[in-house]
Design a protein around this motif. Structure first.
Motif, PDB file in Angstrom:
ATOM      1  N   SER A  86      12.783  13.080 -13.277  1.00  0.00           N
ATOM      2  CA  SER A  86      13.742  13.302 -14.364  1.00  0.00           C
ATOM      3  C   SER A  86      13.904  14.790 -14.634  1.00  0.00           C
ATOM      4  O   SER A  86      15.015  15.286 -14.826  1.00  0.00           O
ATOM      5  CB  SER A  86      13.252  12.579 -15.623  1.00  0.00           C
ATOM      6  N   LEU A  87      12.787  15.496 -14.623  1.00  0.00           N
ATOM      7  CA  LEU A  87      12.818  16.933 -14.861  1.00  0.00           C
ATOM      8  C   LEU A  87      13.615  17.649 -13.779  1.00  0.00           C
ATOM      9  O   LEU A  87      14.434  18.524 -14.073  1.00  0.00           O
ATOM     10  CB  LEU A  87      11.379  17.466 -14.897  1.00  0.00           C
ATOM     11  N   ARG A  88      13.421  17.252 -12.532  1.00  0.00           N
ATOM     12  CA  ARG A  88      14.159  17.865 -11.427  1.00  0.00           C
ATOM     13  C   ARG A  88      15.660  17.625 -11.587  1.00  0.00           C
ATOM     14  O   ARG A  88      16.470  18.521 -11.395  1.00  0.00           O
ATOM     15  CB  ARG A  88      13.682  17.306 -10.098  1.00  0.00           C
ATOM     16  N   LEU A  89      16.061  16.400 -11.948  1.00  0.00           N
ATOM     17  CA  LEU A  89      17.482  16.096 -12.132  1.00  0.00           C
ATOM     18  C   LEU A  89      18.074  16.918 -13.275  1.00  0.00           C
ATOM     19  O   LEU A  89      19.178  17.451 -13.165  1.00  0.00           O
ATOM     20  CB  LEU A  89      17.666  14.595 -12.408  1.00  0.00           C
ATOM     21  N   ASN A  90      17.332  17.049 -14.366  1.00  0.00           N
ATOM     22  CA  ASN A  90      17.811  17.846 -15.502  1.00  0.00           C
ATOM     23  C   ASN A  90      17.964  19.312 -15.122  1.00  0.00           C
ATOM     24  O   ASN A  90      18.946  19.964 -15.510  1.00  0.00           O
ATOM     25  CB  ASN A  90      16.863  17.718 -16.697  1.00  0.00           C
ATOM     26  N   CYS A  91      17.001  19.835 -14.378  1.00  0.00           N
ATOM     27  CA  CYS A  91      17.065  21.242 -13.951  1.00  0.00           C
ATOM     28  C   CYS A  91      18.283  21.467 -13.050  1.00  0.00           C
ATOM     29  O   CYS A  91      19.000  22.457 -13.221  1.00  0.00           O
ATOM     30  CB  CYS A  91      15.789  21.640 -13.210  1.00  0.00           C
ATOM     31  N   VAL A 118      14.468  26.307 -17.800  1.00  0.00           N
ATOM     32  CA  VAL A 118      14.256  25.875 -16.410  1.00  0.00           C
ATOM     33  C   VAL A 118      12.868  26.310 -15.938  1.00  0.00           C
ATOM     34  O   VAL A 118      12.158  25.549 -15.278  1.00  0.00           O
ATOM     35  CB  VAL A 118      15.366  26.434 -15.494  1.00  0.00           C
ATOM     36  N   GLU A 119      12.462  27.510 -16.293  1.00  0.00           N
ATOM     37  CA  GLU A 119      11.134  27.998 -15.897  1.00  0.00           C
ATOM     38  C   GLU A 119      10.035  27.139 -16.529  1.00  0.00           C
ATOM     39  O   GLU A 119       9.040  26.809 -15.879  1.00  0.00           O
ATOM     40  CB  GLU A 119      10.951  29.473 -16.300  1.00  0.00           C
ATOM     41  N   GLU A 120      10.217  26.774 -17.805  1.00  0.00           N
ATOM     42  CA  GLU A 120       9.228  25.928 -18.466  1.00  0.00           C
ATOM     43  C   GLU A 120       9.154  24.564 -17.781  1.00  0.00           C
ATOM     44  O   GLU A 120       8.071  24.012 -17.599  1.00  0.00           O
ATOM     45  CB  GLU A 120       9.590  25.750 -19.946  1.00  0.00           C
ATOM     46  N   ARG A 121      10.284  24.027 -17.386  1.00  0.00           N
ATOM     47  CA  ARG A 121      10.299  22.740 -16.704  1.00  0.00           C
ATOM     48  C   ARG A 121       9.602  22.842 -15.356  1.00  0.00           C
ATOM     49  O   ARG A 121       8.911  21.913 -14.935  1.00  0.00           O
ATOM     50  CB  ARG A 121      11.729  22.243 -16.528  1.00  0.00           C
ATOM     51  N   LYS A 122       9.762  23.961 -14.680  1.00  0.00           N
ATOM     52  CA  LYS A 122       9.076  24.137 -13.397  1.00  0.00           C
ATOM     53  C   LYS A 122       7.565  24.150 -13.596  1.00  0.00           C
ATOM     54  O   LYS A 122       6.822  23.596 -12.794  1.00  0.00           O
ATOM     55  CB  LYS A 122       9.529  25.437 -12.723  1.00  0.00           C
ATOM     56  N   LYS A 123       7.105  24.804 -14.689  1.00  0.00           N
ATOM     57  CA  LYS A 123       5.676  24.833 -14.974  1.00  0.00           C
ATOM     58  C   LYS A 123       5.154  23.428 -15.254  1.00  0.00           C
ATOM     59  O   LYS A 123       4.081  23.046 -14.781  1.00  0.00           O
ATOM     60  CB  LYS A 123       5.392  25.740 -16.175  1.00  0.00           C
ATOM     61  N   ILE A 124       5.922  22.660 -16.019  1.00  0.00           N
ATOM     62  CA  ILE A 124       5.515  21.281 -16.316  1.00  0.00           C
ATOM     63  C   ILE A 124       5.454  20.468 -15.035  1.00  0.00           C
ATOM     64  O   ILE A 124       4.511  19.694 -14.816  1.00  0.00           O
ATOM     65  CB  ILE A 124       6.486  20.644 -17.335  1.00  0.00           C
ATOM     66  N   VAL A 178       5.050  10.962 -12.117  1.00  0.00           N
ATOM     67  CA  VAL A 178       6.024  11.003 -11.024  1.00  0.00           C
ATOM     68  C   VAL A 178       7.434  10.803 -11.581  1.00  0.00           C
ATOM     69  O   VAL A 178       8.370  11.511 -11.201  1.00  0.00           O
ATOM     70  CB  VAL A 178       5.677   9.941  -9.954  1.00  0.00           C
ATOM     71  N   GLU A 179       7.597   9.842 -12.494  1.00  0.00           N
ATOM     72  CA  GLU A 179       8.922   9.587 -13.069  1.00  0.00           C
ATOM     73  C   GLU A 179       9.396  10.800 -13.870  1.00  0.00           C
ATOM     74  O   GLU A 179      10.567  11.180 -13.804  1.00  0.00           O
ATOM     75  CB  GLU A 179       8.883   8.346 -13.962  1.00  0.00           C
ATOM     76  N   ASN A 180       8.477  11.422 -14.625  1.00  0.00           N
ATOM     77  CA  ASN A 180       8.851  12.604 -15.408  1.00  0.00           C
ATOM     78  C   ASN A 180       9.254  13.759 -14.507  1.00  0.00           C
ATOM     79  O   ASN A 180      10.180  14.507 -14.820  1.00  0.00           O
ATOM     80  CB  ASN A 180       7.701  13.034 -16.323  1.00  0.00           C
TER      81      ASN A 180
END
Length: 192
Positions: A42-47, A115-121, A37-39
């Motif tokens: 963080s991922l959403r904020l970075n994106c 950004v696409e890779e982060r969405k997959k993660i 959940v924390e990741n």
């Protein structure tokens, strides 16, 4: 023959109790879920930050291109000598060389892929979170015990009896209760 089936059932119950104690004692799944959940946050904020940066870069380059086009149009609208036109074209070429637009476009494409890779993660994290919730729901429906996952200092939760529509709270301090006694108490709650 009746005693043999009781022994088999009792061994299964002991095995099940050991598994349940390990689940309640081992916070690995809970920690994994919390970390996921924390990741994802963080991922959403970075994106979002990357997208804002990309938009501002694109706007800046569009403004520079528009300024250059205006200069060219102004130069063409005035009757000027070929030398001045050559000078303006040279100035435009120098400006274009100073701003490596091609490199920036490549960087923007790279950010898009990132950004696409982060969405997959993020999607995988959500799937893992759903899997863990399903496992917890299965454990709760089998044992009629709903653990309190917010309390990291003690083993606590609620015993739910659907037929009697009763909810009873329980709490154990692992520092004050041995593992054996804790297991016995949990078995008593399950067998009620």
């Amino acid at each position: 023959m009746g005693e043999i089936s009781r022994n088999v059932d009792f061994e299964n119950l002991i095995s099940y109790g050991d598994d349940l104690v390990e689940l309640l004692k081992d916070k690995k799944d809970l920690n994994n879920l919390t970390r996921c959940v924390e990741n994802s946050k963080s991922l959403r904020l970075n994106c979002d930050a990357d997208i804002d940066e990309i938009h501002s870069l694109i706007q800046g380059y569009e403004q520079k291109i528009d300024a250059c086009k205006r200069k060219i149009d102004e130069a063409k609208s005035e009757v000027v000598s070929d030398a001045e036109i050559s000078f303006l074209e040279k100035e435009l070429d120098e400006e274009m060389e100073r701003e490596p637009v091609v490199d920036e476009i490549s960087d923007l494409e790279h950010h898009s892929v990132s950004v696409e890779e982060r969405k997959k993660i993020q999607k995988k994290v959500k799937q893992e979170e759903q899997r863990l919730k399903t496992m917890l729901s299965i454990y709760a429906s089998v044992t009629n015990i709903i653990p309190n996952l917010d309390d990291q200092m003690s083993i606590s939760g609620h015993i739910v009896e659907k037929n009697k529509k009763v909810v009873e709270m329980f709490e154990f301090d692992p520092a004050n209760v041995s593992d054996f006694n804790l297991c016995n108490e949990i078995w008593k709650m399950i067998s009620m």
